[in-house]
Write a protein that holds these residues in place. Sequence first.
Motif, PDB file in Angstrom:
ATOM      1  N   PHE A  27     -11.291  11.306   3.083  1.00 20.51           N
ATOM      2  CA  PHE A  27     -11.242  11.306   1.702  1.00 20.51           C
ATOM      3  C   PHE A  27     -12.504  11.952   0.974  1.00 20.51           C
ATOM      4  O   PHE A  27     -12.426  12.565  -0.023  1.00 20.51           O
ATOM      5  CB  PHE A  27     -10.988   9.707   0.972  1.00 20.51           C
ATOM      6  N   ASN A  54      -6.171  -3.545  -0.470  1.00 20.10           N
ATOM      7  CA  ASN A  54      -5.957  -4.399   0.772  1.00 20.10           C
ATOM      8  C   ASN A  54      -7.167  -5.583   0.833  1.00 20.10           C
ATOM      9  O   ASN A  54      -6.801  -6.669   1.009  1.00 20.10           O
ATOM     10  CB  ASN A  54      -6.353  -3.358   1.994  1.00 20.10           C
ATOM     11  N   GLY A  63      -3.535   8.343   2.378  1.00 18.67           N
ATOM     12  CA  GLY A  63      -3.457   6.933   2.812  1.00 18.67           C
ATOM     13  C   GLY A  63      -4.867   6.114   3.029  1.00 18.67           C
ATOM     14  O   GLY A  63      -4.738   5.290   3.691  1.00 18.67           O
ATOM     15  N   GLU A  64      -5.843   6.778   2.498  1.00 24.18           N
ATOM     16  CA  GLU A  64      -7.287   6.207   2.442  1.00 24.18           C
ATOM     17  C   GLU A  64      -7.859   6.733   1.245  1.00 24.18           C
ATOM     18  O   GLU A  64      -7.623   7.353   0.320  1.00 24.18           O
ATOM     19  CB  GLU A  64      -7.860   6.560   3.729  1.00 24.18           C
ATOM     20  N   GLY A  65      -9.097   5.731   1.106  1.00 22.13           N
ATOM     21  CA  GLY A  65      -9.741   5.993  -0.186  1.00 22.13           C
ATOM     22  C   GLY A  65     -10.390   4.509  -0.642  1.00 22.13           C
ATOM     23  O   GLY A  65      -9.552   3.500  -0.362  1.00 22.13           O
ATOM     24  N   GLN A  87      -5.552  10.030  -2.416  1.00 18.04           N
ATOM     25  CA  GLN A  87      -5.405   9.035  -1.891  1.00 18.04           C
ATOM     26  C   GLN A  87      -4.142   8.541  -1.409  1.00 18.04           C
ATOM     27  O   GLN A  87      -3.903   8.063  -0.281  1.00 18.04           O
ATOM     28  CB  GLN A  87      -6.012   7.578  -2.632  1.00 18.04           C
ATOM     29  N   ALA A 125     -16.374   4.784   6.099  1.00 18.72           N
ATOM     30  CA  ALA A 125     -15.314   4.249   5.515  1.00 18.72           C
ATOM     31  C   ALA A 125     -14.142   5.230   5.276  1.00 18.72           C
ATOM     32  O   ALA A 125     -12.752   5.013   5.602  1.00 18.72           O
ATOM     33  CB  ALA A 125     -15.748   3.454   4.367  1.00 18.72           C
ATOM     34  N   PHE A 126     -14.455   6.315   4.743  1.00 10.75           N
ATOM     35  CA  PHE A 126     -13.260   7.165   4.109  1.00 10.75           C
ATOM     36  C   PHE A 126     -13.516   8.576   4.655  1.00 10.75           C
ATOM     37  O   PHE A 126     -13.954   9.360   3.623  1.00 10.75           O
ATOM     38  CB  PHE A 126     -13.061   6.945   2.725  1.00 10.75           C
ATOM     39  N   THR A 179     -18.081   3.850  -3.452  1.00 15.24           N
ATOM     40  CA  THR A 179     -18.265   5.076  -2.747  1.00 15.24           C
ATOM     41  C   THR A 179     -18.698   6.226  -3.274  1.00 15.24           C
ATOM     42  O   THR A 179     -18.506   6.640  -4.359  1.00 15.24           O
ATOM     43  CB  THR A 179     -17.027   5.405  -1.873  1.00 15.24           C
ATOM     44  N   GLN A 200      -7.229   2.501  -2.053  1.00 12.90           N
ATOM     45  CA  GLN A 200      -6.620   1.549  -1.108  1.00 12.90           C
ATOM     46  C   GLN A 200      -7.318   0.531  -0.542  1.00 12.90           C
ATOM     47  O   GLN A 200      -6.706  -0.577  -0.507  1.00 12.90           O
ATOM     48  CB  GLN A 200      -6.335   2.674   0.053  1.00 12.90           C
ATOM     49  N   ASP A 201      -8.573   0.573  -0.202  1.00 17.24           N
ATOM     50  CA  ASP A 201      -9.327  -0.387   0.479  1.00 17.24           C
ATOM     51  C   ASP A 201      -9.456  -1.835  -0.560  1.00 17.24           C
ATOM     52  O   ASP A 201      -9.480  -2.669  -0.148  1.00 17.24           O
ATOM     53  CB  ASP A 201     -10.812   0.171   0.624  1.00 17.24           C
ATOM     54  N   THR A 234       0.921  -1.213  -0.137  1.00 17.50           N
ATOM     55  CA  THR A 234      -0.165  -0.117  -0.023  1.00 17.50           C
ATOM     56  C   THR A 234       0.699   1.141  -0.053  1.00 17.50           C
ATOM     57  O   THR A 234       0.380   2.241  -0.498  1.00 17.50           O
ATOM     58  CB  THR A 234      -0.836  -0.037   1.273  1.00 17.50           C
TER      59      THR A 234
END
Length: 247
Positions: free
Chosen positions: A102, A82, A73-75, A69, A98-99, A89, A78-79, A49
């Motif tokens: 973002f 992972n 470090g999120e969005g 993102q 969740a974000f 979204t 990224q999800d 990531t």
Amino acid sequence: MSDRITVLTQLARVIASAPADEPLPVRLCRAYVEVLGADGGAITLASTTTQRLTLSTSNGVSAQIEDLQDVLGEGPGQDAYNSGTAVVTEVDGFRDRAFPMFSALAGALTGSLTVWAIPMHPGGATIGVITVYLRTGGLAHSLDDAQFLADSVGAALLDDPSARRQTPFSGWSDRARVHRATGMIVAQLSVGTEDAFAILRAHAFAEGTNLDGVATEVLERRLHFTPPHTGAASLDRPGDSTKGDEP
């Protein structure tokens, strides 16, 4: 039942109609966006990531989504990487569960839109994500078809001869700058790689820029970080003086 032959044929036709001298990731990104009837999209590759590389974006909004993102470090991208599953979204300027960051910042930058993040795992393991967006309506094909096409694009990227050329696709040099800058922060602060990358990302967020911009500042030694007990970072701009005016 999804008609995979039809969507794959559409993808091939769009790729074939593009200028042959364009890098393959650019053609693949444009074709994926067009076949799904999206407003824009981006292709990212990753082995972890923290090593996301944006290969291609179809327009400025897509680039903003990917930069954000990277910095946060999120969005959804990224999800999706992972989890290995598609993530959808709604970006509307409000903080979702969740974000939260973002959603709020992307909504302010791009306005309301729906984002689909589809992982590419042609051989089983996830190698990256294709992110597309629409301001209104839904995709032209099902999520199953979008996943099938994403895996097909991933397979094409794995066989891309441009990855073996002397001069790689420009995105690789951008990510290499980020890695070198992270290494310099490790040396300056005596911290681990993960912490150094987090510091780089936090500075990009604070400055309202992207990771490559901050990395360039570090590599050109215009931005350097002092040891933790001082609690500061120093940024040298052209024309800055180390001496103040005498009273």
